[in-house]
Write a protein that holds these residues in place. Structure first.
Motif, mmCIF file in Angstrom:
data_model
loop_
_atom_site.group_PDB
_atom_site.id
_atom_site.type_symbol
_atom_site.label_atom_id
_atom_site.label_comp_id
_atom_site.label_asym_id
_atom_site.label_seq_id
_atom_site.Cartn_x
_atom_site.Cartn_y
_atom_site.Cartn_z
ATOM 1 N N GLY A 14 -5.310 -5.565 -15.814
ATOM 2 C CA GLY A 14 -5.291 -4.792 -17.042
ATOM 3 C C GLY A 14 -6.403 -3.764 -17.104
ATOM 4 O O GLY A 14 -6.226 -2.659 -17.623
ATOM 5 N N SER A 15 -7.554 -4.126 -16.553
ATOM 6 C CA SER A 15 -8.711 -3.222 -16.610
ATOM 7 C C SER A 15 -8.632 -2.097 -15.588
ATOM 8 O O SER A 15 -9.086 -0.983 -15.847
ATOM 9 C CB SER A 15 -9.997 -4.018 -16.383
ATOM 10 N N TYR A 16 -8.057 -2.394 -14.414
ATOM 11 C CA TYR A 16 -8.100 -1.432 -13.314
ATOM 12 C C TYR A 16 -6.735 -0.929 -12.875
ATOM 13 O O TYR A 16 -6.627 -0.221 -11.870
ATOM 14 C CB TYR A 16 -8.814 -2.066 -12.112
ATOM 15 N N ASP A 17 -5.708 -1.302 -13.615
ATOM 16 C CA ASP A 17 -4.354 -0.816 -13.321
ATOM 17 C C ASP A 17 -3.946 -1.137 -11.878
ATOM 18 O O ASP A 17 -3.505 -0.260 -11.124
ATOM 19 C CB ASP A 17 -4.269 0.702 -13.576
ATOM 20 N N ILE A 18 -4.114 -2.394 -11.500
ATOM 21 C CA ILE A 18 -3.767 -2.847 -10.155
ATOM 22 C C ILE A 18 -2.325 -3.345 -10.152
ATOM 23 O O ILE A 18 -1.965 -4.215 -10.963
ATOM 24 C CB ILE A 18 -4.692 -3.986 -9.694
ATOM 25 N N PRO A 19 -1.459 -2.844 -9.267
ATOM 26 C CA PRO A 19 -0.077 -3.327 -9.243
ATOM 27 C C PRO A 19 0.012 -4.776 -8.791
ATOM 28 O O PRO A 19 -0.781 -5.231 -7.965
ATOM 29 C CB PRO A 19 0.605 -2.383 -8.250
ATOM 30 N N ALA A 20 1.001 -5.495 -9.309
ATOM 31 C CA ALA A 20 1.161 -6.911 -8.996
ATOM 32 C C ALA A 20 1.361 -7.145 -7.506
ATOM 33 O O ALA A 20 0.907 -8.162 -6.963
ATOM 34 C CB ALA A 20 2.348 -7.479 -9.785
ATOM 35 N N LYS A 21 1.995 -6.207 -6.827
ATOM 36 C CA LYS A 21 2.267 -6.382 -5.399
ATOM 37 C C LYS A 21 1.000 -6.353 -4.557
ATOM 38 O O LYS A 21 1.012 -6.744 -3.389
ATOM 39 C CB LYS A 21 3.233 -5.305 -4.908
ATOM 40 N N ASN A 22 -0.117 -5.905 -5.135
ATOM 41 C CA ASN A 22 -1.396 -5.843 -4.413
ATOM 42 C C ASN A 22 -2.322 -6.988 -4.776
ATOM 43 O O ASN A 22 -3.513 -6.945 -4.460
ATOM 44 C CB ASN A 22 -2.110 -4.517 -4.698
ATOM 45 N N CYS A 23 -1.787 -8.019 -5.439
ATOM 46 C CA CYS A 23 -2.606 -9.152 -5.867
ATOM 47 C C CYS A 23 -2.209 -10.411 -5.108
ATOM 48 O O CYS A 23 -1.021 -10.709 -4.958
ATOM 49 C CB CYS A 23 -2.443 -9.374 -7.371
ATOM 50 N N TYR A 24 -3.228 -11.137 -4.658
ATOM 51 C CA TYR A 24 -2.991 -12.308 -3.818
ATOM 52 C C TYR A 24 -3.891 -13.459 -4.250
ATOM 53 O O TYR A 24 -4.942 -13.253 -4.866
ATOM 54 C CB TYR A 24 -3.289 -11.970 -2.344
ATOM 55 N N ASN A 25 -3.464 -14.690 -3.890
ATOM 56 C CA ASN A 25 -4.346 -15.832 -4.014
ATOM 57 C C ASN A 25 -4.741 -16.275 -2.609
ATOM 58 O O ASN A 25 -4.340 -15.647 -1.614
ATOM 59 C CB ASN A 25 -3.686 -16.968 -4.811
ATOM 60 N N TYR A 26 -5.516 -17.346 -2.493
ATOM 61 C CA TYR A 26 -6.008 -17.741 -1.177
ATOM 62 C C TYR A 26 -4.939 -18.394 -0.308
ATOM 63 O O TYR A 26 -5.100 -18.499 0.905
ATOM 64 C CB TYR A 26 -7.224 -18.661 -1.333
ATOM 65 N N ASP A 27 -3.819 -18.779 -0.930
ATOM 66 C CA ASP A 27 -2.726 -19.374 -0.163
ATOM 67 C C ASP A 27 -1.831 -18.312 0.465
ATOM 68 O O ASP A 27 -1.432 -18.428 1.625
ATOM 69 C CB ASP A 27 -1.889 -20.294 -1.056
ATOM 70 N N ASN A 28 -1.524 -17.266 -0.296
ATOM 71 C CA ASN A 28 -0.606 -16.248 0.226
ATOM 72 C C ASN A 28 -1.311 -14.992 0.746
ATOM 73 O O ASN A 28 -0.665 -13.988 1.050
ATOM 74 C CB ASN A 28 0.435 -15.856 -0.836
ATOM 75 N N PHE A 29 -2.648 -15.063 0.844
ATOM 76 C CA PHE A 29 -3.423 -13.887 1.238
ATOM 77 C C PHE A 29 -2.979 -13.283 2.563
ATOM 78 O O PHE A 29 -3.000 -12.067 2.741
ATOM 79 C CB PHE A 29 -4.915 -14.249 1.308
ATOM 80 N N ASP A 30 -2.535 -14.114 3.525
ATOM 81 C CA ASP A 30 -2.165 -13.591 4.840
ATOM 82 C C ASP A 30 -1.012 -12.599 4.771
ATOM 83 O O ASP A 30 -0.826 -11.792 5.690
ATOM 84 C CB ASP A 30 -1.802 -14.749 5.776
ATOM 85 N N GLU A 31 -0.259 -12.621 3.684
ATOM 86 C CA GLU A 31 0.842 -11.682 3.518
ATOM 87 C C GLU A 31 0.358 -10.242 3.330
ATOM 88 O O GLU A 31 1.166 -9.305 3.373
ATOM 89 C CB GLU A 31 1.711 -12.101 2.327
ATOM 90 N N ILE A 32 -0.939 -10.083 3.150
ATOM 91 C CA ILE A 32 -1.480 -8.736 2.976
ATOM 92 C C ILE A 32 -1.227 -7.865 4.200
ATOM 93 O O ILE A 32 -1.250 -6.641 4.132
ATOM 94 C CB ILE A 32 -3.003 -8.805 2.656
ATOM 95 N N LYS A 33 -0.949 -8.502 5.328
ATOM 96 C CA LYS A 33 -0.663 -7.745 6.557
ATOM 97 C C LYS A 33 0.569 -6.858 6.392
ATOM 98 O O LYS A 33 0.717 -5.852 7.102
ATOM 99 C CB LYS A 33 -0.462 -8.693 7.729
ATOM 100 N N ASN A 34 1.436 -7.213 5.459
ATOM 101 C CA ASN A 34 2.658 -6.438 5.233
ATOM 102 C C ASN A 34 2.492 -5.388 4.143
ATOM 103 O O ASN A 34 3.476 -4.761 3.743
ATOM 104 C CB ASN A 34 3.804 -7.383 4.855
ATOM 105 N N ASN A 35 1.276 -5.199 3.673
ATOM 106 C CA ASN A 35 1.022 -4.259 2.582
ATOM 107 C C ASN A 35 0.321 -3.012 3.127
ATOM 108 O O ASN A 35 -0.893 -3.035 3.381
ATOM 109 C CB ASN A 35 0.165 -4.920 1.505
ATOM 110 N N PRO A 36 1.041 -1.912 3.287
ATOM 111 C CA PRO A 36 0.444 -0.695 3.845
ATOM 112 C C PRO A 36 -0.451 0.053 2.871
ATOM 113 O O PRO A 36 -1.098 1.034 3.247
ATOM 114 C CB PRO A 36 1.669 0.146 4.215
ATOM 115 N N ASP A 37 -0.502 -0.398 1.613
ATOM 116 C CA ASP A 37 -1.290 0.308 0.596
ATOM 117 C C ASP A 37 -2.732 -0.169 0.523
ATOM 118 O O ASP A 37 -3.500 0.314 -0.306
ATOM 119 C CB ASP A 37 -0.632 0.138 -0.778
ATOM 120 N N ILE A 38 -3.095 -1.132 1.369
ATOM 121 C CA ILE A 38 -4.467 -1.648 1.393
ATOM 122 C C ILE A 38 -5.050 -1.434 2.782
ATOM 123 O O ILE A 38 -4.477 -1.870 3.781
ATOM 124 C CB ILE A 38 -4.489 -3.143 1.017
ATOM 125 N N ASP A 39 -6.202 -0.740 2.848
ATOM 126 C CA ASP A 39 -6.855 -0.446 4.128
ATOM 127 C C ASP A 39 -7.900 -1.491 4.494
ATOM 128 O O ASP A 39 -8.113 -1.765 5.674
ATOM 129 C CB ASP A 39 -7.569 0.920 4.064
#
Length: 372
Positions: free
Chosen positions: A84-109
């Motif tokens: 809410g504070s930083y206008d972060i899309p839900a698709k860019n949010c992870y927990n420690y269990d699903n964090f490895d899925e970040i490899k499929n997110n091209p919007d994060i460097d």
């Protein structure tokens, strides 16, 4: 959330202007005209939304070369608040269990790891395995072995590993380093680093050996260790150290309350430092040479840093350390920029080797030689 808003307000518009200046010019060039930035922007996910993560997130709102675009946290409520504070899309949010899925997110460097020390090794390697550049808070690991594994893994994965050495970009600090390199202090003779505060909640992770890796030395003492190296421009050859513990209930076995430590350098210069969780008002560096001296107090806190030398007060601009750091990290990652003082994983391993030697010197009571 009110404290975060207040922090943002205090940064003010002046912080934006200050970040436009190139770090390498702050120490000696006050008249450079800078064009608006039009290059690539480093898109960062913060892992660990605690107090320091909050500070970094707030400061990044003033970056010109980096942007907060993702979150990693075990707290759904924190993620919701930050979104809410930083206008972060839900698709860019992870927990420690699903964090490895970040490899499929091209919007994060890149992922900025700001979790407790004991988790850094695993979190950095997971981020690198996902193909993301990694920024890690200091100390980078619990020991040199872990640190070297992190460096080697990131190298094999083809990603950058940078460490949150914010003072390596601080203008007054850089001016002292410039003066030392220019010979304005003459032969360096002595460094003193005093770092400490009276720690509060005895149940916090910093007083948990498994999560912290130690006590004050792993938290505040690393500033004196690293500072002794960049202020003298040398790597220590030997170390001696002594521990004082007045409260063994609060500071359990393996969690240091106060450690005094001494270094010797190849030139013959020496250092005397103190790290403590039981004294306030300790944030001071002093460098002495044959021709002059420099004193910084405060020397490493969030600012404003203040300092003077034998030539007078240091008047370089006050900056928001985390804003500058993230913009500089963007330049390092995208443009191969060489910072005035190293901020990579190899730099962190050097500090970890010294920390390990200090703890060994405390246990043995002996003067220990340091390997290169």
């Amino acid at each position: 959330m009110n404290s975060r808003r207040n922090f943002l307000q205090k940064l003010g518009a002046s912080a934006v202007a200050l970040q436009l200046a190139a770090v390498s010019t702050w120490a000696d060039d006050k008249n450079t005209v800078h064009q608006p930035y039009a290059g690539p922007v480093l898109r960062v996910a913060i892992m660990g939304l605690g107090s320091y993560g909050t500070r970094v997130g707030a400061a990044m709102q003033y970056c010109t070369k980096a942007k907060l675009v993702g979150l990693v946290s075990g707290s759904p409520q924190k993620i919701e608040n930050w979104r809410g504070s930083y206008d972060i899309p839900a698709k860019n949010c992870y927990n420690y269990d699903n964090f490895d899925e970040i490899k499929n997110n091209p919007d994060i460097d890149a992922v900025y790891v700001i979790t407790p020390n004991g988790l850094h090794h695993d979190h950095v390697i997971r981020a690198a395995k996902a193909g993301k550049h990694v920024i890690c808070e200091k100390p980078m690991a619990l020991n040199p072995k872990q640190g070297q594994e992190m460096v080697d893994f990131c190298q094999r994965a083809g990603v950058k590993l940078l460490v949150g050495y914010r003072m390596h970009f601080e203008p007054k600090t850089l001016e002292v380093i410039r003066m030392r390199k220019a010979g304005e202090f003459g032969k360096i003779l002595f460094f003193q680093g005093l770092c400490g505060f009276k720690i509060g909640d005895p149940k916090q992770w910093r007083l948990n050996k498994q999560l912290s890796g130690g006590g004050s030395l792993m938290d505040i003492g690393i500033y004196a260790i690293n500072g002794s190296r960049y202020m003298t421009g040398e790597e220590p050859l030997w170390v001696t150290a002594q521990e004082t513990k007045t409260d063994p209930v609060k500071f359990k076995e393996g969690v240091d309350e106060t450690i005094q430590f001494q270094f010797g350098f190849p030139s013959g210069a020496t250092a005397s430092c103190l790290s403590t969780y039981n004294q306030n008002n300790l944030d001071k560096f002093f460098l002495n040479g044959e021709k002059g001296w420099a004193e910084m107090q405060p020397s490493t806190n969030y600012g404003p840093i203040k300092g003077r030398t034998h030539k007078g007060e240091l008047n370089q601009p006050v900056t928001t350390h985390q804003t500058v750091q993230m913009d500089e990290f963007s330049d390092i990652i995208f443009n191969g920029k060489q910072p005035p003082v190293a901020v990579d994983g190899n730099e962190a391993v050097k500090d970890l080797k010294i920390i390990e030697a200090i703890y060994s010197a405390v246990k043995t009571g002996k003067k220990l030689e340091l390997s290169s």
